[in-house]
Design a protein around this motif. Structure first.
Motif, PDB file in Angstrom:
ATOM      1  N   CYS A 131       3.708   7.410   2.694  1.00 50.11           N
ATOM      2  CA  CYS A 131       2.437   7.495   1.950  1.00 50.11           C
ATOM      3  C   CYS A 131       2.198   8.926   1.451  1.00 50.11           C
ATOM      4  O   CYS A 131       1.710   9.139   0.333  1.00 50.11           O
ATOM      5  N   HIS A 132       2.563   9.899   2.275  1.00 45.92           N
ATOM      6  CA  HIS A 132       2.386  11.309   1.890  1.00 45.92           C
ATOM      7  C   HIS A 132       3.314  11.665   0.724  1.00 45.92           C
ATOM      8  O   HIS A 132       2.864  12.246  -0.284  1.00 45.92           O
ATOM      9  N   GLN A 133       4.579  11.303   0.832  1.00 37.96           N
ATOM     10  CA  GLN A 133       5.546  11.683  -0.196  1.00 37.96           C
ATOM     11  C   GLN A 133       5.304  10.948  -1.517  1.00 37.96           C
ATOM     12  O   GLN A 133       5.582  11.485  -2.583  1.00 37.96           O
ATOM     13  N   HIS A 134       4.791   9.737  -1.445  1.00 33.54           N
ATOM     14  CA  HIS A 134       4.576   8.941  -2.657  1.00 33.54           C
ATOM     15  C   HIS A 134       3.083   8.776  -2.946  1.00 33.54           C
ATOM     16  O   HIS A 134       2.683   7.788  -3.567  1.00 33.54           O
ATOM     17  N   PHE A 135       2.300   9.754  -2.511  1.00 34.73           N
ATOM     18  CA  PHE A 135       0.847   9.638  -2.642  1.00 34.73           C
ATOM     19  C   PHE A 135       0.446   9.444  -4.103  1.00 34.73           C
ATOM     20  O   PHE A 135      -0.396   8.598  -4.420  1.00 34.73           O
ATOM     21  N   GLY A 136       1.053  10.210  -4.965  1.00 35.90           N
ATOM     22  CA  GLY A 136       0.694  10.134  -6.379  1.00 35.90           C
ATOM     23  C   GLY A 136       0.969   8.762  -6.968  1.00 35.90           C
ATOM     24  O   GLY A 136       0.132   8.183  -7.668  1.00 35.90           O
ATOM     25  N   ALA A 137       2.154   8.220  -6.670  1.00 30.44           N
ATOM     26  CA  ALA A 137       2.516   6.907  -7.202  1.00 30.44           C
ATOM     27  C   ALA A 137       1.621   5.812  -6.649  1.00 30.44           C
ATOM     28  O   ALA A 137       1.206   4.899  -7.369  1.00 30.44           O
ATOM     29  N   LEU A 138       1.285   5.924  -5.365  1.00 26.80           N
ATOM     30  CA  LEU A 138       0.440   4.912  -4.741  1.00 26.80           C
ATOM     31  C   LEU A 138      -1.021   5.067  -5.129  1.00 26.80           C
ATOM     32  O   LEU A 138      -1.790   4.099  -5.090  1.00 26.80           O
ATOM     33  N   ALA A 139      -1.421   6.293  -5.506  1.00 28.16           N
ATOM     34  CA  ALA A 139      -2.822   6.544  -5.851  1.00 28.16           C
ATOM     35  C   ALA A 139      -3.154   6.137  -7.278  1.00 28.16           C
ATOM     36  O   ALA A 139      -4.326   6.081  -7.656  1.00 28.16           O
ATOM     37  N   LYS A 140      -2.143   5.851  -8.093  1.00 33.65           N
ATOM     38  CA  LYS A 140      -2.412   5.427  -9.465  1.00 33.65           C
ATOM     39  C   LYS A 140      -3.233   4.156  -9.462  1.00 33.65           C
ATOM     40  O   LYS A 140      -3.003   3.256  -8.645  1.00 33.65           O
ATOM     41  N   ASP A 141      -4.172   4.096 -10.405  1.00 33.67           N
ATOM     42  CA  ASP A 141      -5.046   2.914 -10.479  1.00 33.67           C
ATOM     43  C   ASP A 141      -5.748   2.713  -9.146  1.00 33.67           C
ATOM     44  O   ASP A 141      -5.867   1.603  -8.646  1.00 33.67           O
ATOM     45  N   SER A 142      -6.198   3.816  -8.521  1.00 37.40           N
ATOM     46  CA  SER A 142      -6.768   3.766  -7.171  1.00 37.40           C
ATOM     47  C   SER A 142      -8.107   3.072  -7.109  1.00 37.40           C
ATOM     48  O   SER A 142      -8.668   2.886  -6.033  1.00 37.40           O
ATOM     49  N   GLY A 143      -8.645   2.669  -8.265  1.00 33.48           N
ATOM     50  CA  GLY A 143      -9.875   1.886  -8.218  1.00 33.48           C
ATOM     51  C   GLY A 143      -9.638   0.510  -7.623  1.00 33.48           C
ATOM     52  O   GLY A 143     -10.576  -0.161  -7.221  1.00 33.48           O
TER      53      GLY A 143
END
Length: 378
Positions: free
Chosen positions: A124-136
């Protein structure tokens, strides 16, 4: 190869494992009512001993709260915002079909190795940006939506992490993931319900509680009630499939040996915690028997199809041990002992038995003998 553990354990008056009405659990066996302690209850007691026997990195946690209580705080420590961390963790879980409810809890208890949890935090830390996309959008989406919103390499990494993590207790007791059946882990250990070697009848304790501030002229209790309890000599049986254990631990024979040793110690030490503050039934086993065998498994519960009865100055434990010895003799005569590598026991009365022979002096020596006989080749 298999290790079998047979125990006789007499508990003082207590209510160690209650049913939904608060009564001690019971069952019918051999046509007679018996006291019972569920296998789940004893497995829990065994697991609670493991932190004293194995490092935390080699153990697992069983919880619905892995997202909010474990992953999110770890991500916050790495500088990520709290709400974004929650959404990222939810999205990672949902991407592999592990569903979450409105409280960000998994829909059922997850049994996860500490190493799996640590690896999920790192992913989750390393891919935070990818996982946070469309975070709504939270992780509480349909399977297709959740997976579509996560890059395939990230989803694949999360799924690969969920592999059992070489956790000792998870390898022993197994894990079922309803949403990821291909990630299920077959238990290496079997644990039977503990049943009394004799008949039991429920007992009732009528209790009163006095109000410390009652005026002197006012008599009577501030509270009254009744609780059920019993006292019983329990036969307990469990076994471990060493081949399955080594497979669950990814071929790590050294860890399998440590796991088996911890399981044997913890099983002998395990005492359920139910209502112990009011009964203090802290009674260790009086008889411990171990069998190492190549194949075939023998529970000795049928030694007690006819309930044991004390009498003629001989107590329940003494007669229960005699029944174990007689049952073993009958099974060995009828089926043979070709697959059996070793049989040994330790007991409080330290007497020699007609079929089982001379006892081992201590439980530690008994466990050491079983470990020496067992094979831990992957």
């Amino acid at each position: 190869m298999f290790i079998e553990l047979h125990l006789l354990q007499n508990f003082a008056p207590s209510n160690l494992n209650r049913d939904d009405t608060g009564s001690p659990k019971e069952c019918e066996f051999g046509g007679h009512r018996r006291a019972r302690i569920s296998s789940q209850c004893f497995k829990r007691a065994v697991r609670m001993r493991f932190p004293d026997l194995l490092p935390g990195a080699e153990l697992a946690k069983r919880t619905k709260r892995v997202v909010l209580d474990l992953i999110v705080p770890a991500l916050e420590k790495r500088g990520h915002p709290s709400e974004a961390s929650r959404l990222v963790a939810e999205k990672a879980f949902a991407s592999v079909s592990l569903k979450l409810d409105e409280k960000s809890q998994t829909q059922y208890l997850l049994f996860m190795a500490q190493s799996e949890i640590d690896a999920l935090i790192e992913a989750c830390h390393q891919h935070f940006g990818a996982l946070a996309k469309d975070s709504g959008k939270s992780g509480k989406q349909s399977k297709k939506e959740a997976q579509a919103g996560v890059p395939e390499e990230v989803r694949a990494r999360v799924e690969a992490i969920i592999d059992g993590g070489k956790a000792a207790d998870l390898a022993l007791f197994g894990r079922m993931l309803a949403d990821l059946p291909h990630k299920n882990i077959d238990a290496a250990a079997q644990v039977a319900h503990a049943i009394s070697t004799h008949r039991v009848s429920p007992e009732f304790d009528y209790y009163t509680a006095v109000d410390d501030l009652n005026p002197k002229e006012e008599t009577g209790a501030g509270m009254i009630g009744t609780v059920e309890y019993n006292s019983a000599c329990f036969y307990r049986y469990s076994n471990v499939d060493l081949g399955q254990l080594i497979a669950n631990l990814k071929g790590d024979s050294a860890l399998a040996r440590r796991t088996l040793e911890a399981f044997l110690h913890a099983s002998i030490d395990a005492v359920p915690s139910g209502k112990q503050n009011s009964t203090a039934a802290q009674n260790p086993p009086s008889f411990v028997m171990m069998v190492v065998r190549d194949s075939g498994l023998w529970s000795l519960a049928n030694a007690f199809l006819s309930p044991v009865r004390p009498g003629d100055g001989v107590d329940l434990m003494h007669k229960s041990i005699d029944q174990i010895d007689a049952q073993w003799n009958g099974l060995a005569r009828m089926y043979g002992v070709k697959s059996i590598k070793d049989v040994s026991f330790a007991s409080l009365d330290a007497r020699e038995l007609p079929s089982l022979g001379k006892p081992i002096a201590t439980v530690d020596k008994l466990i050491a003998r079983a470990l020496e006989t067992a094979k831990f080749a992957a």
